[in-house]
Write an enzyme that holds these catalytic residues in place. Structure first.
Site, short mmCIF file in Angstrom:
data_model
loop_
_atom_site.label_atom_id
_atom_site.label_comp_id
_atom_site.label_asym_id
_atom_site.label_seq_id
_atom_site.Cartn_x
_atom_site.Cartn_y
_atom_site.Cartn_z
N ASN A 7 47.50 59.98 64.09
CA ASN A 7 46.27 60.08 64.88
C ASN A 7 45.95 61.55 65.12
O ASN A 7 46.67 62.25 65.84
CB ASN A 7 46.45 59.33 66.20
CG ASN A 7 45.19 59.27 67.03
OD1 ASN A 7 44.48 60.26 67.17
ND2 ASN A 7 44.92 58.11 67.59
N LYS A 55 43.63 63.14 66.82
CA LYS A 55 43.37 63.53 68.21
C LYS A 55 44.65 63.55 69.04
O LYS A 55 44.84 64.41 69.89
CB LYS A 55 42.33 62.60 68.83
CG LYS A 55 40.93 62.79 68.25
CD LYS A 55 39.91 61.92 68.94
CE LYS A 55 38.51 62.17 68.38
NZ LYS A 55 37.50 61.29 69.03
N ASP A 57 54.93 56.83 72.27
CA ASP A 57 54.29 55.52 72.31
C ASP A 57 53.69 55.39 73.69
O ASP A 57 54.36 55.63 74.70
CB ASP A 57 55.28 54.38 72.04
CG ASP A 57 54.54 53.08 71.73
OD1 ASP A 57 53.53 53.14 70.99
OD2 ASP A 57 54.94 52.02 72.22
N SER A 58 52.43 55.05 73.71
CA SER A 58 51.74 55.01 74.99
C SER A 58 50.69 53.91 74.97
O SER A 58 50.32 53.40 73.92
CB SER A 58 51.08 56.37 75.29
OG SER A 58 50.24 56.76 74.22
N PHE A 83 40.11 60.12 73.90
CA PHE A 83 40.00 59.07 72.90
C PHE A 83 40.62 57.80 73.46
O PHE A 83 41.08 57.77 74.61
CB PHE A 83 40.69 59.48 71.59
CG PHE A 83 42.14 59.86 71.75
CD1 PHE A 83 43.14 58.93 71.51
CD2 PHE A 83 42.51 61.14 72.17
CE1 PHE A 83 44.48 59.27 71.66
CE2 PHE A 83 43.85 61.49 72.33
CZ PHE A 83 44.83 60.55 72.08
N GLY A 84 40.66 56.74 72.66
CA GLY A 84 41.28 55.50 73.12
C GLY A 84 40.56 54.90 74.32
O GLY A 84 39.34 54.74 74.31
N ASP A 88 40.32 56.29 77.26
CA ASP A 88 39.89 57.33 78.20
C ASP A 88 38.49 57.10 78.77
O ASP A 88 38.25 57.36 79.96
CB ASP A 88 39.94 58.72 77.55
CG ASP A 88 41.36 59.18 77.26
OD1 ASP A 88 42.31 58.50 77.71
OD2 ASP A 88 41.53 60.21 76.58
N LYS A 109 41.73 67.16 81.12
CA LYS A 109 42.52 65.93 81.32
C LYS A 109 43.98 66.09 80.91
O LYS A 109 44.86 65.42 81.44
CB LYS A 109 41.89 64.76 80.57
CG LYS A 109 42.20 64.72 79.09
CD LYS A 109 41.61 63.49 78.44
CE LYS A 109 42.16 63.31 77.02
NZ LYS A 109 43.46 62.65 76.96
N ARG A 136 50.62 61.49 79.18
CA ARG A 136 51.32 62.08 78.04
C ARG A 136 51.89 63.45 78.40
O ARG A 136 52.99 63.80 77.99
CB ARG A 136 50.36 62.16 76.85
CG ARG A 136 51.05 62.52 75.54
CD ARG A 136 50.15 62.29 74.35
NE ARG A 136 50.00 60.87 74.07
CZ ARG A 136 48.85 60.20 74.12
NH1 ARG A 136 47.73 60.83 74.45
NH2 ARG A 136 48.81 58.92 73.84
#
Length: 211
Positions: free
Chosen positions: A9, A11, A72-73, A169-170, A172, A190, A196
């Site tokens: 990924n 980003k 991993d999140s 991203f994701g 957010d 952020k 993270r």
């Protein structure tokens, strides 16, 4: 020392490397953050963030022999979670999950994966008063065949009524952190408060003792 950041990924790679560069600068450490020589397929079949992060880091270390960092999140929405945290370890592919699949229509699948995931969360919460949620991140660094270190971070908040913001991203754009009145995607710095970053700071604290 070279440290391989294991993610496909773009980003996420930029976010992780940016945070690590700032931590390295503060400590004046001799570390070089690199991309893997090539991407490898890792089946993340575990049901915890920690296990999946370790699986990925270990697979990349075994493939290239370079100390490897993997994250991993995911998002955990309180209203969706009973014995199983959701979306949880399935956050990246929540739109495919059978849980709540009825809220997505055929025409929705023209959207990106991130947009589909966000849309599914918002639709499932349309009539739900409890919008509490949290981001969780676990970072694993595998330094040798027999040694790894781990760090965990958590950011609490709630789900917005609609997506907002262009940073990140994701999930957010639909996540509002505690103490803020806007989404994570609308907070320019952020990275200073993210789950993270917390996980990376924890694992970096252990790593610097070894260098």
């Amino acid at each position: 020392m070279k440290l391989m950041i294991c993610t496909s990924n773009k980003k996420k790679f930029e976010e992780i490397s940016s945070i690590l560069e700032s931590l390295k600068k503060d400590e004046n450490l001799d570390l070089e953050f690199v991309k893997p020589p090539k991407e490898i397929e890792v089946e993340e079949y575990a049901n915890t963030f920690l296990s999946n992060a370790y699986l990925k880091a270990k697979a990349y270390y075994n493939a290239f022999g370079i100390p490897a960092l993997a994250d991993d999140s995911g998002l955990v929405v309180e209203a969706f979670s009973d014995n199983l945290e959701r979306p949880g370890v399935y956050s990246a592919r929540f739109y495919k999950d059978s849980f709540g699949s009825h809220v997505l229509k055929e025409e929705d699948f023209k959207l990106s994966k991130d947009e589909l995931n966000n849309l599914k969360v918002l639709r499932l919460l349309e009539k739900e008063e409890n919008r509490k949620a949290k981001f969780v991140s676990v970072v694993a660094i595998v330094l040798s065949n027999n040694y790894g270190i781990f760090g965990e971070g958590e950011l609490k908040g709630h789900i917005a009524k609609e997506p907002f913001g262009n940073f990140g991203f994701g999930y957010d754009p639909i996540f509002i952190p505690e103490g803020y009145n806007t989404t994570l995607a609308n907070i320019e710095n952020k990275d200073k408060i993210s789950h993270r970053r917390q996980a990376l700071e924890a694992v970096f604290f252990m790593l610097k003792k070894m260098l």
